[in-house]
Scaffold this motif. Structure first.
Motif, PDB file in Angstrom:
ATOM      1  N   VAL A  41       0.891  -1.054  -0.121  1.00  8.92           N
ATOM      2  CA  VAL A  41      -0.154   0.091  -0.132  1.00  8.92           C
ATOM      3  C   VAL A  41       0.874   1.305  -0.170  1.00  8.92           C
ATOM      4  O   VAL A  41       1.782   1.418   0.668  1.00  8.92           O
ATOM      5  N   LEU A  42       0.777   2.098  -1.011  1.00  9.06           N
ATOM      6  CA  LEU A  42       1.538   3.625  -1.173  1.00  9.06           C
ATOM      7  C   LEU A  42       0.677   4.475  -0.620  1.00  9.06           C
ATOM      8  O   LEU A  42      -0.612   4.577  -1.274  1.00  9.06           O
ATOM      9  N   ASP A  50      -3.570   0.726  -3.707  1.00  7.24           N
ATOM     10  CA  ASP A  50      -3.259   2.270  -3.693  1.00  7.24           C
ATOM     11  C   ASP A  50      -4.299   3.151  -3.830  1.00  7.24           C
ATOM     12  O   ASP A  50      -5.388   2.560  -3.945  1.00  7.24           O
ATOM     13  N   ARG A  51      -4.478   4.561  -4.101  1.00  6.63           N
ATOM     14  CA  ARG A  51      -5.282   5.328  -4.274  1.00  6.63           C
ATOM     15  C   ARG A  51      -4.955   6.146  -5.562  1.00  6.63           C
ATOM     16  O   ARG A  51      -3.815   6.354  -5.638  1.00  6.63           O
ATOM     17  N   ALA A  52      -6.046   6.322  -6.349  1.00  9.69           N
ATOM     18  CA  ALA A  52      -5.819   7.118  -7.750  1.00  9.69           C
ATOM     19  C   ALA A  52      -6.688   8.192  -7.972  1.00  9.69           C
ATOM     20  O   ALA A  52      -7.898   8.249  -7.136  1.00  9.69           O
ATOM     21  N   ALA A  78      -2.758   6.663 -15.885  1.00  6.20           N
ATOM     22  CA  ALA A  78      -1.367   6.992 -15.771  1.00  6.20           C
ATOM     23  C   ALA A  78      -0.746   6.573 -14.434  1.00  6.20           C
ATOM     24  O   ALA A  78      -1.249   7.107 -13.548  1.00  6.20           O
ATOM     25  N   LEU A  79       0.246   5.776 -14.423  1.00  8.67           N
ATOM     26  CA  LEU A  79       0.589   4.836 -13.266  1.00  8.67           C
ATOM     27  C   LEU A  79       1.841   5.341 -12.895  1.00  8.67           C
ATOM     28  O   LEU A  79       2.895   5.637 -13.651  1.00  8.67           O
ATOM     29  N   PHE A  80       1.790   5.659 -11.707  1.00  7.77           N
ATOM     30  CA  PHE A  80       2.952   6.242 -10.852  1.00  7.77           C
ATOM     31  C   PHE A  80       4.104   5.464 -10.914  1.00  7.77           C
ATOM     32  O   PHE A  80       3.971   3.974 -10.735  1.00  7.77           O
ATOM     33  N   ALA A  81       5.292   5.773 -11.432  1.00  6.14           N
ATOM     34  CA  ALA A  81       6.535   5.057 -11.678  1.00  6.14           C
ATOM     35  C   ALA A  81       6.577   3.942 -10.711  1.00  6.14           C
ATOM     36  O   ALA A  81       7.067   2.927 -10.817  1.00  6.14           O
ATOM     37  N   ARG A  82       6.560   4.393  -9.198  1.00 10.65           N
ATOM     38  CA  ARG A  82       6.908   3.337  -8.227  1.00 10.65           C
ATOM     39  C   ARG A  82       6.148   2.024  -8.308  1.00 10.65           C
ATOM     40  O   ARG A  82       6.426   1.146  -8.091  1.00 10.65           O
ATOM     41  N   VAL A  83       4.815   2.453  -8.702  1.00 11.19           N
ATOM     42  CA  VAL A  83       3.914   1.216  -8.685  1.00 11.19           C
ATOM     43  C   VAL A  83       4.504   0.460 -10.059  1.00 11.19           C
ATOM     44  O   VAL A  83       4.281  -0.850  -9.909  1.00 11.19           O
ATOM     45  N   ALA A  84       4.696   1.175 -10.977  1.00 16.29           N
ATOM     46  CA  ALA A  84       4.918   0.293 -12.226  1.00 16.29           C
ATOM     47  C   ALA A  84       6.085  -0.602 -12.143  1.00 16.29           C
ATOM     48  O   ALA A  84       6.291  -1.554 -13.053  1.00 16.29           O
ATOM     49  N   GLU A  85       7.068  -0.209 -11.400  1.00 11.92           N
ATOM     50  CA  GLU A  85       8.371  -0.862 -11.191  1.00 11.92           C
ATOM     51  C   GLU A  85       8.307  -2.034 -10.364  1.00 11.92           C
ATOM     52  O   GLU A  85       9.224  -2.818 -10.162  1.00 11.92           O
ATOM     53  N   GLY A 110       6.177  10.216 -13.656  1.00 11.57           N
ATOM     54  CA  GLY A 110       7.086  10.218 -12.885  1.00 11.57           C
ATOM     55  C   GLY A 110       6.579  10.571 -11.348  1.00 11.57           C
ATOM     56  O   GLY A 110       7.387  10.411 -10.349  1.00 11.57           O
ATOM     57  N   VAL A 111       5.625  11.362 -11.201  1.00 13.33           N
ATOM     58  CA  VAL A 111       5.300  12.005  -9.854  1.00 13.33           C
ATOM     59  C   VAL A 111       3.640  11.401  -9.446  1.00 13.33           C
ATOM     60  O   VAL A 111       3.107  11.067 -10.331  1.00 13.33           O
ATOM     61  N   PRO A 112       3.567  11.180  -8.237  1.00 15.71           N
ATOM     62  CA  PRO A 112       2.395  10.581  -7.753  1.00 15.71           C
ATOM     63  C   PRO A 112       1.312  11.667  -7.966  1.00 15.71           C
ATOM     64  O   PRO A 112       1.420  12.829  -7.911  1.00 15.71           O
TER      65      PRO A 112
END
Length: 407
Positions: free
Chosen positions: A6-7, A205-207, A218-225, A282-284
């Protein structure tokens, strides 16, 4: 099996940096005070126009009619020109961050009324911004943006199949979809942007539901990784490249690696929405964007604290994805992004290159009027997925680059 990750999504009240002494107002109180609503009828519908990849609506501010972009991911922002026409009084300043994470300071004022059809919102705090200094804002923003602080107290139905925006006291006025999705809507305070739970792979997470974003997701990079998310990329769907994520109030972001992919597994709450086409940002936070409206009718039910999604009976045609993108910046047209393995990359296009002409259309404008003609053509008349001949400013002079059509 990995435990879900969970982010935390931080939704913060922007820093308030100025108070008008003459009016002695506390800006935090101004931003957090409930907005009164007057209705001529329980439900009203207004038309939506879709241009330049944005949702446009008509609204009346303090009795003045204008056109606005409807953006659920933004506060309401009036153009400086409209604010001056209305003689709005600045009561302070607000500093927040734009879509690229850049700090932007704007004046704060109060609009005595904002009317959308038969619905009137009273004493709405608004930000004021000079769009003429940001590309391509001066050419497409007339009144500005109608944003999310007016959303509480109403149910909002965005139906791009019928091209309407419905505003109601409750969802009881609309028939329920038999196979519709219901998931909680979170409101973290000003600017009351709609936030939903989502999960992909082992990530929960929450979007932000953001009609200002053109993507489905548009997926936050930390999630996509995350490994479980990477494993969910559909084979053959991944596009990687370099470029700029876009231009926002603070200007364009930095040159970044870019990724697009189809997610086989994407859930709104516990309900499957996938497969969805996603870009990586790149940004949440992660965004559920206007692209989802090609497939879903979305209702933001603030009174009941829920988001409703109902599949369209006639989904929009799938959009072709070009291997590159262009945008007007500072009176010039530049290549904004290029994806590896695309026709554009093979032809030699590079991010940042200046484009002098496309086909027989010159892009070197001399006046603000012709520059805006170019901006509007690039946004709404030019399709980089078609075969194009580009005249690009190279190191040794202009070079013609022919880019075949995207299949």
């Amino acid at each position: 099996m990995l435990r879900p990750v969970v982010l935390a999504l931080a939704v913060l009240l922007p820093a308030l940096t100025g108070i008008a002494e003459a009016q002695n107002r506390d800006l935090r109180t101004v931003f957090t005070a409930p907005i009164a609503i007057e209705r001529s009828e329980p439900v009203t519908e207004i038309p939506i126009d879709f241009r330049f990849g944005k949702l446009f609506i008509a609204a009346r501010v303090n009795g003045e009619d204008s056109e606005f972009i409807f953006d659920t991911g933004s506060p309401t922002i009036l153009s400086r020109a409209l604010a001056d026409t209305l003689d709005l009084v600045t009561i302070g300043q607000n500093t927040g961050v734009d879509a690229n994470g850049t700090a932007v300071t704007m004046d704060v004022a109060i609009a005595a009324s904002i009317e959308l059809g038969g619905v009137r919102f009273i004493d709405v705090p608004v930000l004021v911004f000079d769009y003429s200094g940001v590309d391509p804002g001066g050419c497409i923003f007339t009144g500005g943006v109608i944003g999310s602080e007016i959303l509480p107290g109403s149910a909002w139905r965005i139906d791009m199949q019928r091209m309407t925006l419905g505003i109601a006291e409750s969802t009881d006025v609309w028939p329920a979809a038999e196979d519709g999705i219901r998931t909680p809507l979170h409101d973290f305070g000003y600017p009351h942007a709609p936030v939903i739970d989502y999960s992909v792979g082992d990530i929960s997470d929450r979007a932000l539901f953001d009609t200002g974003s053109p993507d489905q997701v548009a997926l936050f990079a930390r999630v996509a990784e995350h490994e479980s998310v990477l494993d969910g990329f559909v084979d053959g769907s991944v596009m990687r490249g370099r470029g700029y994520e876009g231009v926002s109030a603070g200007g364009s972001g930095d040159l970044e690696p870019l990724i697009r992919a189809t997610l086989s597994d994407f859930r709104a709450g516990s309900h499957q929405l996938g497969p969805v086409r996603a870009s990586v940002r790149g940004v949440p936070p992660t965004l559920l964007g206007a692209g989802i409206l090609d497939r879903q009718i979305v209702t933001l039910d603030y009174p009941a604290g829920q988001v409703l999604l109902a599949a369209r009976s006639e989904p929009a045609e799938a959009r072709r994805e070009a291997g590159y993108g262009v945008q007007a910046i500072g009176g010039e047209v530049r290549i904004m992004r290029v994806f590896d393995g695309s026709h554009a990359a093979s032809a030699g296009l590079e991010p940042g290159a200046r484009v002098l002409a496309i086909g027989d259309r010159s892009l070197t404008s001399e006046t603000p009027e012709t520059q805006c003609d170019t901006v509007r053509w690039l946004l709404d008349g030019f399709d980089p997925a078609d075969a194009q001949s580009l005249l690009v400013d190279g190191e040794e002079g202009p070079v013609v680059i022919n880019v075949p059509a995207t299949e």
